[in-house]
Scaffold this active site. Structure first.
Site, PDB file in Angstrom:
ATOM      1  N   ASP A  87      28.088 -28.845  70.791  1.00  0.00           N
ATOM      2  CA  ASP A  87      26.895 -28.539  71.572  1.00  0.00           C
ATOM      3  C   ASP A  87      26.892 -27.028  71.856  1.00  0.00           C
ATOM      4  O   ASP A  87      27.933 -26.449  72.149  1.00  0.00           O
ATOM      5  CB  ASP A  87      26.984 -29.345  72.887  1.00  0.00           C
ATOM      6  CG  ASP A  87      25.753 -29.209  73.751  1.00  0.00           C
ATOM      7  OD1 ASP A  87      24.949 -30.154  73.779  1.00  0.00           O
ATOM      8  OD2 ASP A  87      25.606 -28.156  74.404  1.00  0.00           O
ATOM      9  N   ASP A  93      20.392 -29.547  71.469  1.00  0.00           N
ATOM     10  CA  ASP A  93      21.274 -28.546  70.848  1.00  0.00           C
ATOM     11  C   ASP A  93      22.629 -29.165  70.497  1.00  0.00           C
ATOM     12  O   ASP A  93      23.633 -28.469  70.424  1.00  0.00           O
ATOM     13  CB  ASP A  93      21.455 -27.341  71.777  1.00  0.00           C
ATOM     14  CG  ASP A  93      22.059 -27.748  73.123  1.00  0.00           C
ATOM     15  OD1 ASP A  93      22.051 -28.963  73.441  1.00  0.00           O
ATOM     16  OD2 ASP A  93      22.549 -26.861  73.845  1.00  0.00           O
TER      17      ASP A  93
END
Ligand SMILES: Nc1nc2c(ncn2[C@@H]2O[C@H](COP(=O)(O)OP(=O)(O)OP(=O)(O)O)[C@@H](O)[C@H]2O)c(=O)[nH]1
Length: 444
Positions: free
Chosen positions: A324, A367
């Site tokens: 991430d 993300d």
């Protein structure tokens, strides 16, 4: 029904008119009207009919109006219909072409024969004998020649391909020799069959011409659409010439129908590769993430299950990495959501370049990314995660001038755990990497 000695089994101007109206719309009208009038004078002088100048002009204008208005209306209807179809419906576009082409040719034949009768070029009793061969002749030419003329015209008007629903008649580079061999086989077969029909004048012999569907379909499936259309045109032209040369007018209907049936089958054949490409594109769309084009969750988990089964069968290791981007929200806040999107695409592209062909990179959402590494144990996959962490840092962002970092959770999938459990462990490691200060790899 009789064929006049001069009549051909097809009427090529019908195909040209239809194609011209399809491409140029009403702008093609003046030239085609002029050609119709000239043709009327030419027929009059060729058969020494000795009609007056005025009568020829009158009959030319009437015939031209019947021919041009019908083909213009048919082309306009087809254009409107095909434009309203979406890209994935090529068979519908072909069906529309065949149906509208048939109805247009029929209308042109009925109006054309009546126009000639009204202007005194033929007797009104001849109309009933003439309209059917006229229709079939126009139909054969419309079906066979329109795509070929469209192909030729599309060199000048490239937008045509857009409304042919993906069926391209443009020239493509492909070796010429195999095409010539196939073309020679078609020609030899046709000549042989028609010579047989000449030598043994039983109607049944002419039906052998339907065997031409075999080499024609071979052509359709192995050559470009343009070459296939050209081959159909050669087949029809040669049939017309041989029917006239060998005096096979008695069986003309058989040859006309063979042209129509083989051409119609060929167009559906031409649609197959386009449909296959559409299907491939659709399944690609269904399995990839819209923004980054990486594997989406559905595809990633499907492949994960397959890889787990395969690695257990082969007793190979298999690792999973979740990562991430750190403080990604800040990029959106500072540079805007569009810049954020560009950054995500750039990350996907850069990381993908850093991986092996057998690795699978996917986007979990937002993300967060996931990476499947077949044949990698924990040590190897931790090394890969570390390398990716470095390369994230080295990406120079086009839309957001700052350094990136990411947090990584790595696991080697155990033989005793389910896919879900492995995923949860990787997620827990990622969470721990975030908690411990981000920009690091946690593996277990
Ligand atoms: N531009 C863009 N932003 C997205 C997209 N999907 C999610 N985001 C944003 O990505 C951010 C993800 O935030 P988080 O992962 O919760 O937090 P973070 O800012 O990355 O911080 P940490 O993960 O805690 O380091 C949120 O602001 C989302 O709105 C997307 O497709 N495009």
């Amino acid at each position: 029904m009789e064929y006049a000695p001069h009549a051909s089994i097809w009427f090529p101007p019908a195909g040209l008119s239809f194609a011209a109206f399809l491409v140029m719309g009403v702008r093609a009208m003046p030239v085609l009207m002029l050609c119709s009038v000239i043709a009327t004078f030419w027929v009059d002088s060729m058969y020494q009919m000795e009609h007056s100048w005025l009568q020829n002009a009158f009959s030319g204008i009437l015939f031209g109006a019947a021919h041009c208005l019908t083909y213009w209306f048919g082309a306009w209807s087809l254009r409107t219909l095909v434009r309203s179809l979406s890209d994935e419906v090529l068979p519908k576009a072909i069906l529309s072409f065949l149906i509208i082409g048939s109805v247009t040719a029929l209308s042109a034949a009925l109006l054309g024969t009546h126009a000639l009768a009204v202007s005194g070029m033929i007797g009104s009793n001849e109309v009933s004998d003439t309209w059917l061969p006229w229709w079939i002749g126009d139909l054969a030419a419309t079906i066979v020649l329109t795509p070929l003329f469209l192909g030729i015209l599309s060199w000048r008007y490239p937008q045509i391909d857009n409304w042919l629903s993906g069926l391209s008649f443009q020239l493509q580079d492909q070796p010429l020799q195999p095409y010539l061999v196939k073309q020679a086989i078609c020609i030899i077969m046709l000549v042989a069959i028609m010579l047989l029909a000449y030598l043994f004048p039983y109607p049944e012999v002419s039906f052998a011409v339907f065997f031409l569907i075999i080499p024609q379909m071979w052509m359709v499936y192995t050559e470009t659409a343009f070459r296939a259309a050209l081959s159909l045109a050669i087949f029809s032209l040669l049939s017309a010439i041989l029917v006239a040369l060998l005096g096979l007018m008695e069986q003309a209907l058989v040859y006309q129908f063979s042209i129509i049936v083989i051409a119609a089958s060929a167009y559906f054949g031409l649609a197959v590769p386009v449909l296959a490409a559409h299907n491939k594109q659709l399944s690609k769309l269904a399995l990839s993430d819209g923004l980054t084009k990486l594997a989406n969750r559905t595809y990633f988990f499907e492949r994960l299950e397959q890889e787990v089964t395969r690695s257990r069968r082969n007793q190979q290791s298999l690792s999973l990495i979740l990562f991430d981007i750190d403080h990604f929200k800040q990029i959106n806040d500072d540079y805007g959501h569009t810049a954020g999107d560009t950054v995500l695409m750039q990350i996907a592209e850069n990381i993908q370049q850093d991986l092996r062909q057998s690795d699978l990179l996917g986007r979990f959402g937002g993300d967060e990314f996931m990476l499947l590494l077949p044949d990698n144990d924990l040590q190897q996959s931790s090394g890969t995660a570390e390398r990716l962490r470095q390369s994230l840092f080295n990406i120079s962002l086009e839309k957001a001038p700052r350094r990136l970092s990411g947090s990584f959770g790595v696991v080697e999938i155990r033989t005793t755990e389910t896919v879900q459990q492995a995923f949860e462990r990787a997620d827990a490691n990622l969470f721990q990497a975030k908690r411990q200060g981000r920009n690091q790899v946690v593996a277990s």
